[in-house]
Write an enzyme that holds these catalytic residues in place. Structure first.
Site, PDB file in Angstrom:
ATOM      1  N   ASN A   1       0.050  31.398  -4.924  1.00 56.56           N
ATOM      2  CA  ASN A   1      -0.685  31.336  -3.653  1.00 56.56           C
ATOM      3  C   ASN A   1      -1.589  32.559  -3.555  1.00 56.56           C
ATOM      4  O   ASN A   1      -2.593  32.620  -4.281  1.00 56.56           O
ATOM      5  CB  ASN A   1       0.185  31.054  -2.429  1.00 56.56           C
ATOM      6  CG  ASN A   1       1.413  31.890  -2.255  1.00 56.56           C
ATOM      7  OD1 ASN A   1       2.315  31.852  -3.071  1.00 56.56           O
ATOM      8  ND2 ASN A   1       1.492  32.661  -1.194  1.00 56.56           N
ATOM      9  N   ASP A   2      -1.282  33.519  -2.717  1.00 60.67           N
ATOM     10  CA  ASP A   2      -2.260  34.581  -2.429  1.00 60.67           C
ATOM     11  C   ASP A   2      -2.638  35.418  -3.654  1.00 60.67           C
ATOM     12  O   ASP A   2      -1.767  35.795  -4.445  1.00 60.67           O
ATOM     13  CB  ASP A   2      -1.687  35.581  -1.422  1.00 60.67           C
ATOM     14  CG  ASP A   2      -1.081  34.931  -0.216  1.00 60.67           C
ATOM     15  OD1 ASP A   2      -1.268  33.717  -0.035  1.00 60.67           O
ATOM     16  OD2 ASP A   2      -0.401  35.640   0.544  1.00 60.67           O
TER      17      ASP A   2
ATOM     18  N   TRP B   1       6.023  26.462  -3.974  1.00 66.33           N
ATOM     19  CA  TRP B   1       6.193  27.839  -3.506  1.00 66.33           C
ATOM     20  C   TRP B   1       7.669  28.245  -3.611  1.00 66.33           C
ATOM     21  O   TRP B   1       8.564  27.449  -3.358  1.00 66.33           O
ATOM     22  CB  TRP B   1       5.719  27.920  -2.039  1.00 66.33           C
ATOM     23  CG  TRP B   1       5.741  29.298  -1.487  1.00 66.33           C
ATOM     24  CD1 TRP B   1       4.737  30.209  -1.513  1.00 66.33           C
ATOM     25  CD2 TRP B   1       6.832  29.936  -0.798  1.00 66.33           C
ATOM     26  NE1 TRP B   1       5.125  31.372  -0.910  1.00 66.33           N
ATOM     27  CE2 TRP B   1       6.401  31.243  -0.462  1.00 66.33           C
ATOM     28  CE3 TRP B   1       8.128  29.552  -0.463  1.00 66.33           C
ATOM     29  CZ2 TRP B   1       7.225  32.149   0.216  1.00 66.33           C
ATOM     30  CZ3 TRP B   1       8.944  30.455   0.203  1.00 66.33           C
ATOM     31  CH2 TRP B   1       8.480  31.737   0.536  1.00 66.33           C
TER      32      TRP B   1
ATOM     33  N   PHE C   1       6.506  39.689  -1.604  1.00 68.98           N
ATOM     34  CA  PHE C   1       5.408  39.029  -0.908  1.00 68.98           C
ATOM     35  C   PHE C   1       4.108  39.813  -1.139  1.00 68.98           C
ATOM     36  O   PHE C   1       4.080  40.810  -1.845  1.00 68.98           O
ATOM     37  CB  PHE C   1       5.730  38.907   0.584  1.00 68.98           C
ATOM     38  CG  PHE C   1       6.535  37.676   0.931  1.00 68.98           C
ATOM     39  CD1 PHE C   1       7.290  37.011  -0.027  1.00 68.98           C
ATOM     40  CD2 PHE C   1       6.545  37.164   2.224  1.00 68.98           C
ATOM     41  CE1 PHE C   1       8.026  35.873   0.287  1.00 68.98           C
ATOM     42  CE2 PHE C   1       7.275  36.034   2.552  1.00 68.98           C
ATOM     43  CZ  PHE C   1       8.013  35.383   1.586  1.00 68.98           C
TER      44      PHE C   1
ATOM     45  N   ARG D   1       4.133  41.979   7.352  1.00 66.50           N
ATOM     46  CA  ARG D   1       3.890  41.853   5.905  1.00 66.50           C
ATOM     47  C   ARG D   1       2.432  42.066   5.514  1.00 66.50           C
ATOM     48  O   ARG D   1       1.565  42.207   6.342  1.00 66.50           O
ATOM     49  CB  ARG D   1       4.343  40.481   5.420  1.00 66.50           C
ATOM     50  CG  ARG D   1       3.659  39.300   6.076  1.00 66.50           C
ATOM     51  CD  ARG D   1       4.275  37.999   5.542  1.00 66.50           C
ATOM     52  NE  ARG D   1       3.689  36.823   6.130  1.00 66.50           N
ATOM     53  CZ  ARG D   1       4.095  36.277   7.261  1.00 66.50           C
ATOM     54  NH1 ARG D   1       5.075  36.827   7.949  1.00 66.50           N
ATOM     55  NH2 ARG D   1       3.514  35.178   7.724  1.00 66.50           N
TER      56      ARG D   1
ATOM     57  N   GLU E   1      -1.442  37.120   9.219  1.00 65.16           N
ATOM     58  CA  GLU E   1      -1.129  37.376   7.799  1.00 65.16           C
ATOM     59  C   GLU E   1      -2.322  37.978   7.039  1.00 65.16           C
ATOM     60  O   GLU E   1      -3.467  37.781   7.393  1.00 65.16           O
ATOM     61  CB  GLU E   1      -0.743  36.109   7.015  1.00 65.16           C
ATOM     62  CG  GLU E   1       0.249  35.223   7.657  1.00 65.16           C
ATOM     63  CD  GLU E   1       0.566  34.012   6.780  1.00 65.16           C
ATOM     64  OE1 GLU E   1       1.756  33.759   6.614  1.00 65.16           O
ATOM     65  OE2 GLU E   1      -0.356  33.335   6.283  1.00 65.16           O
TER      66      GLU E   1
HETATM   67  C1  FRU Z   1       0.215  33.906   2.981  1.00 61.03           C
HETATM   68  C2  FRU Z   1       1.640  34.370   2.842  1.00 61.03           C
HETATM   69  C3  FRU Z   1       1.757  35.846   3.052  1.00 61.03           C
HETATM   70  C4  FRU Z   1       3.007  36.195   2.337  1.00 61.03           C
HETATM   71  C5  FRU Z   1       2.916  35.294   1.146  1.00 61.03           C
HETATM   72  C6  FRU Z   1       4.221  34.812   0.640  1.00 61.03           C
HETATM   73  O1  FRU Z   1      -0.069  32.776   2.238  1.00 61.03           O
HETATM   74  O2  FRU Z   1       2.464  33.661   3.747  1.00 61.03           O
HETATM   75  O3  FRU Z   1       1.759  36.211   4.404  1.00 61.03           O
HETATM   76  O4  FRU Z   1       3.067  37.530   1.988  1.00 61.03           O
HETATM   77  O5  FRU Z   1       2.138  34.187   1.533  1.00 61.03           O
HETATM   78  O6  FRU Z   1       4.064  34.075  -0.524  1.00 61.03           O
END
Ligand code: FRU
Length: 721
Positions: free
Chosen positions: A292-293, A317, A349, A412, A468
């Site tokens: 993801n990120d 995920w 994360f 976070r 986020e």
């Molecule tokens: C955004 C998020 C972040 C977190 C991560 C976890 O997509 O929810 O806030 O750190 O993904 O995978």
């Protein structure tokens, strides 16, 4: 009071029968109104088998028939012992059902020979929670053949789970089916990679890899027990020559999964890597597993580093780990293996990376400034931590972690920058506060000690933003380095423009709209960009079903800030390196396009490509592109762009229409309006659809005079391609 022997016909049918196998003996089924020859002592067993659950007990399940031994008489306080009559061991196996407490010698069933315990088993539970379900247990007793024995059921525990449940004791020559449970196997590591077989949709198991008593890896995995969809390579290089313990819950000792955990010097099962049917050819995606990120985007040691949220062990995920890839040009990435693994603080994360050029952290050494990662450990509490590297390859977590304690649950995604005027580090951190989204600003002289400085209020749902993954950076206005503004941006790419004095951010605009498409999230800009640019890369939420990997990153984009009638607005364009990608050009000429005219790209087939259309469009005209089945249209009267289901305002820039379309196997991205419009979208073009067509629509007099109409069939960005 006789021991009842009878043949369990069903059991015999279900089990493989060897020629010499004797019939099974059900030694005790506890179906009667008394203990049938067993002697009960103490207060825990009552005088007869229980009919299931006893008062005050969680529902007892998984026993056979109606009755069982349940030592919850007098609750957990009751203690005692239930002893069987003597019998002769005449079968290879003793099978039984057992549940309740998991305390050795205290809540157990024992086999005694000559008064000595020769086999023992407990229930599964040792802490609050758990389950009153009985599971199968068994002992192989061939070596005790001919001996006289007794069984006893023991309850000597009085606290939580101070009881035991037992049922259906069977003597048999056929190995009883095993109950899945926690299985631990010692594996001698002889090669760098230990593979874990993945089957999407299979039962999930918890795995721990323990080395010298320390848990080095822990993850959940949909484990293949027969044929794997793909293999997750775990880099065991650090333990080569040692023996590790692999623990898997809810598995059997003889599961086929164990044989699929193979070792090799290189990741296996990767024939055709990067050529898979849905593999993006122009965008970064992980070799295996989910992303993801983007995390820790930074230029260090002469190369770009992209860290990314990675599930190395599954398609969806989970198991958040920091993957790592490097690139000379932001486009050709080489994956280097995972660098941050879940630890006692929680899963890894999102976060960011900075080059600590002055070695303020002390994580570097003479002439070797460290690359410092700031990340969220998402346990309870959720904290921010640091890790560092001087070679950009191996990373060590800071021994003084965490560097920022929890503000509120779920805080976070630290993004850190160097603030030159105040000569210190600035962190923006997402903190939810009483249903509001806020960004906490902190400062630090050394990346280790952080002081809260101020809070930016992102408001209350549904108008809230800054949810986020905040990012915070300065941009020149209209390219003028002397007029700079600060941009604070949230995961959905909405942003505010304002001033920053090193402590407090003062917004000068309201919330401004982010990208105009869909499926683009949690973007991050690069730190220490050598060309002084602000380069942004985002997560494209583009699923790739059936593939051994999932999701990808956007094209890297250079950001700008321009003054418009509505105030300052952010612009995006693919980084200049994009133009240097090699590819074959297919020209559509520079046609005057009228309604009904032939497709200037007739005969051109595209898979992953860029398409550029530019020129003057007459009023009353709609320009219509079909890019592998996704319609991209622009209407001169409404000045609206559509990309598949997305519609957005897209004004002309300097009187010209310029469409820059990048299509790949799971995404399409359209840039226009001088960079003010960016429409990312997840699409899955049909494999056989290679269409590129262009036409104009409108009444008589409509048309376009193009000076740019081309497609570039780009080389894939992957190694070896
Ligand atoms: C955004 C998020 C972040 C977190 C991560 C976890 O997509 O929810 O806030 O750190 O993904 O995978």
């Amino acid at each position: 009071m006789k021991i009842r022997f009878f043949v369990s016909a069903l059991f015999a049918l279900l089990l493989p029968i060897t020629a010499r196998a004797a019939e099974d003996v059900v030694f005790a089924d506890f179906e009667g109104t008394d203990y049938a020859g067993w002697t009960a002592a103490g207060t825990a067993f009552g005088s007869e088998p229980a009919q299931g659950t006893l008062p005050g007990q969680m529902a007892v399940e998984g026993f056979a028939g109606r009755g069982l031994v349940n030592s919850f008489h007098n609750g957990d306080k009751g203690t005692g012992r239930l002893t069987s009559p003597e019998f002769k061991i005449e079968r290879r196996w003793v099978g039984f059902l057992i549940g309740g407490g998991g305390f050795a010698e205290k809540t157990c069933v024992n086999l005694l020979v000559g008064g000595k315990v020769v086999r023992t088993a407990t229930g599964p539970n040792v802490k609050p929670g758990g389950s009153e379900r009985l599971e199968r247990g068994s002992w192989e007793v061939a070596e005790l053949a001919g001996k006289t024995a007794r069984m006893e059921i023991v309850d000597e525990a009085t606290g939580g789970w101070g009881h035991v449940n037992v049922d259906q004791i069977v003597f048999t020559d056929a190995k009883p089916p095993q109950a899945p449970g926690l299985v631990k196997k010692e594996i001698a590591i002889t090669q760098r990679y230990l593979h874990f077989p993945v089957k999407t949709g299979a039962a999930k198991h918890k795995v721990r890899v323990v080395v010298d008593g320390k848990v080095e890896r822990m993850f959940d995995i949909e484990l293949a027990e027969e044929k794997a969809d793909w293999l997750a390579p775990l880099d065991a290089g650090a333990w080569q020559g040692r023996t590790v313990t692999v623990e898997v819950d809810r598995l059997t000792d003889d599961s086929g999964a164990w044989a699929l955990m193979t070792q090799a010097a290189t990741p296996q099962g990767q024939e055709g890597l990067y050529s898979e049917p849905l593999r993006p050819q122009l965008h970064f995606s992980p070799a295996r597993g989910w992303t993801n990120d983007p995390n820790g985007c930074v230029y260090f040691g002469g190369e770009y580093h992209l860290f990314f949220q990675h599930n190395p062990y599954g398609w969806a995920w989970g198991n958040m780990t920091w993957g790592h890839a490097v690139s000379p040009d932001l486009l050709h990435w080489r994956e280097m293996g995972d660098v941050l693994h879940e630890d006692a603080f929680g899963p890894m994360f999102s976060g960011s990376a900075v080059v600590d050029a002055r070695n303020t952290s002390g994580f570097g050494s003479a002439g070797k400034p460290p690359l410092v990662l700031l990340y969220t450990a998402a346990g309870h509490p959720t904290v921010q931590c640091a890790a560092s590297s001087t070679d950009g390859r191996t990373f060590a977590k800071y021994s003084g972690n965490p560097v920022v304690k929890e503000f509120t649950d779920g805080n976070r995604d630290p993004k850190v920058i160097w603030h030159e005027p105040t000569h210190r580090w600035v962190m923006v951190l997402y903190v939810g506060r009483e249903k509001k989204h806020t960004v906490q600003i902190l400062t630090s002289p050394n990346l280790r000690d952080w002081t809260p400085a101020s809070v930016v209020d992102g408001g209350m749902a549904p108008d809230s933003f800054l949810y986020e993954c905040p990012d915070f950076f300065e941009l020149p206005v209209n390219g003028d380095a002397k007029t700079r503004k600060w941009v604070l941006l949230g995961a959905n790419s909405e942003y505010v423009v304002g001033r920053f004095d090193g402590t407090t951010f003062t917004p000068e605009t309201g919330k401004l709209p982010g990208q105009q498409g869909r499926n683009f999230y949690a973007p991050q800009t690069f730190s220490d960009e050598p060309k002084g640019r602000r380069v942004q890369i985002g997560w494209m939420q583009a699923a790739t079903p059936g593939m051994p990997f999932n999701q990808c990153m956007s094209v890297p984009m250079e950001l700008g800030l321009v003054s418009t009638e509505d105030g300052p607005r952010m612009t995006r364009k693919p980084v200049a390196e994009w133009d240097a990608l090699s590819g074959e050009v297919r020209s559509g000429g520079t046609p005057q396009l009228l309604p009904g005219a032939a497709n200037p790209f007739a005969g051109v087939e595209i898979d992953h490509a860029e398409v550029r259309i530019g020129g003057i469009v007459t009023a009353g005209t709609t320009v219509v592109l079909d890019v592998r089945g996704t319609p991209v249209t622009w209407n001169a009267d409404t000045q609206e762009l559509t990309v598949g289901p997305v519609k957005t305002k897209a004004p002309l820039a300097k009187g010209r229409l310029d469409l820059h379309v990048i299509v790949d196997r799971s995404t399409i991205e359209v840039f226009t309006s001088g960079g003010l419009v960016y429409v990312p979208l997840a699409v899955l073009p049909a494999a056989g659809n290679k269409t590129l067509s262009l036409k104009v629509e409108g009444a008589a007099g409509a048309g376009a005079q193009l000076d740019l109409a081309l497609a570039r069939l780009l080389q894939p960005v992957w190694p070896g391609k």
